[in-house]
Design a protein around this motif. Structure first.
Motif, PDB file in Angstrom:
ATOM      1  N   LEU A  21      -2.527  -1.194  -8.997  1.00  0.00           N
ATOM      2  CA  LEU A  21      -3.866  -0.612  -9.041  1.00  0.00           C
ATOM      3  C   LEU A  21      -3.745   0.838  -8.583  1.00  0.00           C
ATOM      4  O   LEU A  21      -3.312   1.106  -7.456  1.00  0.00           O
ATOM      5  CB  LEU A  21      -4.821  -1.399  -8.152  1.00  0.00           C
ATOM      6  N   THR A  22      -4.117   1.768  -9.465  1.00  0.00           N
ATOM      7  CA  THR A  22      -4.004   3.194  -9.177  1.00  0.00           C
ATOM      8  C   THR A  22      -5.395   3.802  -9.094  1.00  0.00           C
ATOM      9  O   THR A  22      -6.191   3.679 -10.032  1.00  0.00           O
ATOM     10  CB  THR A  22      -3.192   3.912 -10.269  1.00  0.00           C
ATOM     11  N   VAL A  51       0.848  -1.187   0.000  1.00  0.00           N
ATOM     12  CA  VAL A  51       0.000   0.000   0.000  1.00  0.00           C
ATOM     13  C   VAL A  51       0.883   1.236   0.000  1.00  0.00           C
ATOM     14  O   VAL A  51       1.733   1.410   0.879  1.00  0.00           O
ATOM     15  CB  VAL A  51      -0.922   0.023   1.236  1.00  0.00           C
ATOM     16  N   ASP A  52       0.684   2.114  -0.987  1.00  0.00           N
ATOM     17  CA  ASP A  52       1.404   3.381  -1.062  1.00  0.00           C
ATOM     18  C   ASP A  52       0.425   4.519  -0.824  1.00  0.00           C
ATOM     19  O   ASP A  52      -0.396   4.847  -1.679  1.00  0.00           O
ATOM     20  CB  ASP A  52       2.063   3.549  -2.434  1.00  0.00           C
ATOM     21  N   LYS A  76      -7.139   2.576 -12.457  1.00  0.00           N
ATOM     22  CA  LYS A  76      -6.355   1.911 -13.500  1.00  0.00           C
ATOM     23  C   LYS A  76      -5.626   0.711 -12.907  1.00  0.00           C
ATOM     24  O   LYS A  76      -5.059   0.789 -11.814  1.00  0.00           O
ATOM     25  CB  LYS A  76      -5.336   2.881 -14.108  1.00  0.00           C
ATOM     26  N   VAL A  77      -5.635  -0.397 -13.647  1.00  0.00           N
ATOM     27  CA  VAL A  77      -4.869  -1.584 -13.269  1.00  0.00           C
ATOM     28  C   VAL A  77      -3.813  -1.811 -14.343  1.00  0.00           C
ATOM     29  O   VAL A  77      -4.142  -1.911 -15.532  1.00  0.00           O
ATOM     30  CB  VAL A  77      -5.772  -2.827 -13.140  1.00  0.00           C
ATOM     31  N   SER A 111      -5.011   9.132  -5.421  1.00  0.00           N
ATOM     32  CA  SER A 111      -5.329   9.065  -3.987  1.00  0.00           C
ATOM     33  C   SER A 111      -4.780   7.801  -3.327  1.00  0.00           C
ATOM     34  O   SER A 111      -4.584   7.768  -2.109  1.00  0.00           O
ATOM     35  CB  SER A 111      -6.840   9.134  -3.779  1.00  0.00           C
ATOM     36  N   LEU A 112      -4.568   6.772  -4.120  1.00  0.00           N
ATOM     37  CA  LEU A 112      -4.115   5.495  -3.548  1.00  0.00           C
ATOM     38  C   LEU A 112      -3.456   4.645  -4.624  1.00  0.00           C
ATOM     39  O   LEU A 112      -3.931   4.590  -5.761  1.00  0.00           O
ATOM     40  CB  LEU A 112      -5.308   4.732  -2.955  1.00  0.00           C
ATOM     41  N   THR A 113      -2.365   3.998  -4.249  1.00  0.00           N
ATOM     42  CA  THR A 113      -1.696   3.057  -5.159  1.00  0.00           C
ATOM     43  C   THR A 113      -1.477   1.741  -4.418  1.00  0.00           C
ATOM     44  O   THR A 113      -0.928   1.726  -3.304  1.00  0.00           O
ATOM     45  CB  THR A 113      -0.345   3.607  -5.647  1.00  0.00           C
TER      46      THR A 113
END
Length: 289
Positions: free
Chosen positions: A255-256, A202-203, A264-265, A241-243
């Motif tokens: 997964l972005t 998790v980024d 987006k995957v 917001s999340l990667t």
């Protein structure tokens, strides 16, 4: 004439008396046999009850606070290397396979430390544990010392020929970084790869990783059920917001999530775009208790 009648009468009387004695003997033998059979059944029940009582007494003895504390003390002495979460390295492989992957990334090391939870004696499994996951071998190295464990089932490990039940997620370390089994080779759908990934990183404002089938499957379900796949690349995108980085048998799938509605995957050179009206659904799953 009377003499003959007397003789006949005497013979008939003798036969009747003898017949009664024979019948009495037969009835006695039958009753005796039934009593013996009933006695044998009672003896078998007594043996089974004694076994149950012994098992209950043994279980109570083994699960007493003092016994549990002693068990963990002995385990920590024998396998203290597993209680370290900053190993020099962790090597993973498949039995009989020359392909070995060495883990030294601190985030992955921390996640492995969280993965190795409580250990307990497994239930008896007769001829051997049945495995529905690939078998793996993990070697932990710290300051020149090393310990190897064999993951032989979803929740069973073998250490120095002793078996222990442990976390059902322990096999995910191999699922994340080693090569896939034959039935998962070839053109695998992207949703299947995400769902069967072993590790997710998790980024956000800070980075961390986890080995959790529960989280990984729920993240995939959210994308599959709430996401609408589109066949075009959006021209305008908001901030990320999340990667999330999923690791599927050596493949890294990203997964972005963008602040608005797009997700987006990325799997190698392939991209998959989705519209999700609730972009915070993934964060909610990660933060769920």
């Amino acid at each position: 004439m009377r003499t003959l009648q007397t003789i006949l009468f005497t013979c008939v009387l003798i036969l009747l008396l003898v017949g009664c004695k024979v019948e009495e003997v037969d009835v006695y033998d039958m009753e005796n046999s039934q009593l013996k059979e009933h006695n044998n059944l009672l003896q078998e029940k007594i043996v089974r009850l004694e076994d149950k009582i012994n098992k209950i007494e043994k279980d109570n003895l083994l699960t007493s606070p003092a016994a549990v504390e002693q068990w963990y003390e002995e385990f920590d002495k024998k396998f203290s290397l597993l209680r370290v979460d900053n190993w020099d390295k962790v090597s993973i492989s498949k039995p009989g396979d020359d392909n070995e992957v060495t883990i030294s990334d601190e985030r992955i090391m921390t996640a492995i430390g969280d993965l190795i939870g409580g250990f307990r004696d497994p239930e008896p499994f007769g001829s051997g544990p049945f495995s529905d996951v690939p078998n793996y071998q993990y070697t932990f190295v710290k300051d020149g010392e090393e310990l190897t464990i064999d993951v032989i089932a979803r929740d069973i490990i073998r250490v120095n020929d002793e078996y222990y039940a442990t976390s059902e997620n322990l096999h995910l370390l191999g699922n994340a970084f080693l090569t896939p089994p034959p039935y998962l080779e070839g053109n695998i759908p992207i949703m299947t790869k995400l769902a069967l990934s072993g590790y997710v990183e998790v980024d956000t404002d800070y980075s961390y990783g986890m080995f959790s089938s529960f989280r990984i499957i729920n993240l995939t379900n959210a994308l599959a059920e709430l996401g609408e796949q589109i066949d075009y690349v959006p021209s305008e995108l908001s901030e990320i917001s999340l990667t999330l980085h999923f690791y599927f048998f050596g493949e890294k799938i990203t997964l972005t999530v963008f602040n608005e509605k797009y997700t987006k995957v990325t799997n190698g050179v392939k991209e998959y775009w989705f519209i999700i009206n609730d972009p915070h659904v993934f964060e909610n799953i990660l933060n769920a208790g």
